[in-house]
Design a protein around this motif. Structure first.
Motif, PDB file in Angstrom:
ATOM      1  N   ASP A  19      60.231 -39.222  19.698  1.00 38.33           N
ATOM      2  CA  ASP A  19      60.135 -40.535  19.074  1.00 38.33           C
ATOM      3  C   ASP A  19      58.766 -40.731  18.433  1.00 38.33           C
ATOM      4  OD1 ASP A  19      61.354 -43.142  18.497  1.00 38.33           O
ATOM      5  OD2 ASP A  19      59.718 -43.896  19.756  1.00 38.33           O
ATOM      6  N   THR A  20      57.710 -40.297  19.108  1.00 42.44           N
ATOM      7  CA  THR A  20      56.370 -40.419  18.539  1.00 42.44           C
ATOM      8  C   THR A  20      56.235 -39.526  17.313  1.00 42.44           C
ATOM      9  OG1 THR A  20      55.538 -40.823  20.774  1.00 42.44           O
ATOM     10  CG2 THR A  20      53.907 -40.378  19.077  1.00 42.44           C
ATOM     11  N   THR A  24      55.227 -40.811  13.634  1.00 42.12           N
ATOM     12  CA  THR A  24      54.071 -40.201  12.978  1.00 42.12           C
ATOM     13  C   THR A  24      54.469 -39.654  11.612  1.00 42.12           C
ATOM     14  OG1 THR A  24      53.082 -39.670  15.120  1.00 42.12           O
ATOM     15  CG2 THR A  24      52.266 -38.442  13.213  1.00 42.12           C
ATOM     16  N   ALA A  25      55.600 -38.969  11.551  1.00 48.42           N
ATOM     17  CA  ALA A  25      56.073 -38.427  10.271  1.00 48.42           C
ATOM     18  C   ALA A  25      56.327 -39.552   9.276  1.00 48.42           C
ATOM     19  CB  ALA A  25      57.330 -37.595  10.485  1.00 48.42           C
ATOM     20  N   ALA A  26      56.958 -40.626   9.732  1.00 48.22           N
ATOM     21  CA  ALA A  26      57.248 -41.758   8.847  1.00 48.22           C
ATOM     22  C   ALA A  26      55.956 -42.388   8.323  1.00 48.22           C
ATOM     23  CB  ALA A  26      58.099 -42.796   9.577  1.00 48.22           C
ATOM     24  N   GLU A  54      50.426 -31.301   6.760  1.00 43.76           N
ATOM     25  CA  GLU A  54      49.386 -30.723   7.622  1.00 43.76           C
ATOM     26  C   GLU A  54      48.898 -31.729   8.654  1.00 43.76           C
ATOM     27  OE1 GLU A  54      48.937 -27.571   7.936  1.00 43.76           O
ATOM     28  OE2 GLU A  54      50.317 -27.274   6.276  1.00 43.76           O
ATOM     29  N   ARG A  55      48.847 -33.018   8.294  1.00 46.71           N
ATOM     30  CA  ARG A  55      48.449 -34.036   9.274  1.00 46.71           C
ATOM     31  C   ARG A  55      49.461 -34.116  10.424  1.00 46.71           C
ATOM     32  NH1 ARG A  55      47.145 -37.918   4.794  1.00 46.71           N
ATOM     33  NH2 ARG A  55      44.936 -37.659   4.429  1.00 46.71           N
ATOM     34  N   VAL A  56      50.752 -34.059  10.085  1.00 50.02           N
ATOM     35  CA  VAL A  56      51.784 -34.151  11.121  1.00 50.02           C
ATOM     36  C   VAL A  56      51.800 -32.864  11.955  1.00 50.02           C
ATOM     37  CG1 VAL A  56      54.224 -34.573  11.592  1.00 50.02           C
ATOM     38  CG2 VAL A  56      53.100 -35.773   9.711  1.00 50.02           C
ATOM     39  N   VAL A  57      51.601 -31.724  11.326  1.00 48.23           N
ATOM     40  CA  VAL A  57      51.496 -30.467  12.079  1.00 48.23           C
ATOM     41  C   VAL A  57      50.310 -30.546  13.042  1.00 48.23           C
ATOM     42  CG1 VAL A  57      50.986 -27.996  11.916  1.00 48.23           C
ATOM     43  CG2 VAL A  57      52.669 -29.024  10.380  1.00 48.23           C
TER      44      VAL A  57
END
Length: 91
Positions: A19-20, A24-26, A54-57
């Motif tokens: 869920d997090t 985060t992706a959204a 890259e931020r989400v990775v």
């Protein structure tokens, strides 16, 4: 547009990782999906602008506060043009 396939291991199930990850992706405008795997890992695909992906990775290497990520395997793949972000059933 880039795509990353990520498999995260450690204490990553039962800690609101999926869920997090979705939230985060959204927040970063990244499409894709995330799911728990039967082996105790979490698998995700992120598609979008390179910097946002890259931020989400980078987030997935730490996860939410209750998670303890031991390893995050990241593989570059060809984008498929995904839209939205889904939490999928365990695979």
């Amino acid at each position: 547009m880039v795509r990353r396939h990520v498999v995260v291991s450690g204490e990553v199930q039962g800690v609101f990782f999926r869920d997090t990850c979705r939230r985060t992706a959204a927040e970063h405008g990244v499409s894709g999906w995330v799911r728990n795997r039967a082996d105790g890992t979490v698998e995700a695909v992120f598609e979008g602008p390179p910097e946002a992906v890259e931020r989400v990775v980078a987030w997935s290497r730490q996860g939410p506060p209750a998670a303890r990520v031991e390893q995050a395997e990241v593989v570059e793949e060809e984008p498929e043009g995904l839209t939205g972000f889904a939490v999928l059933p365990t695979g």
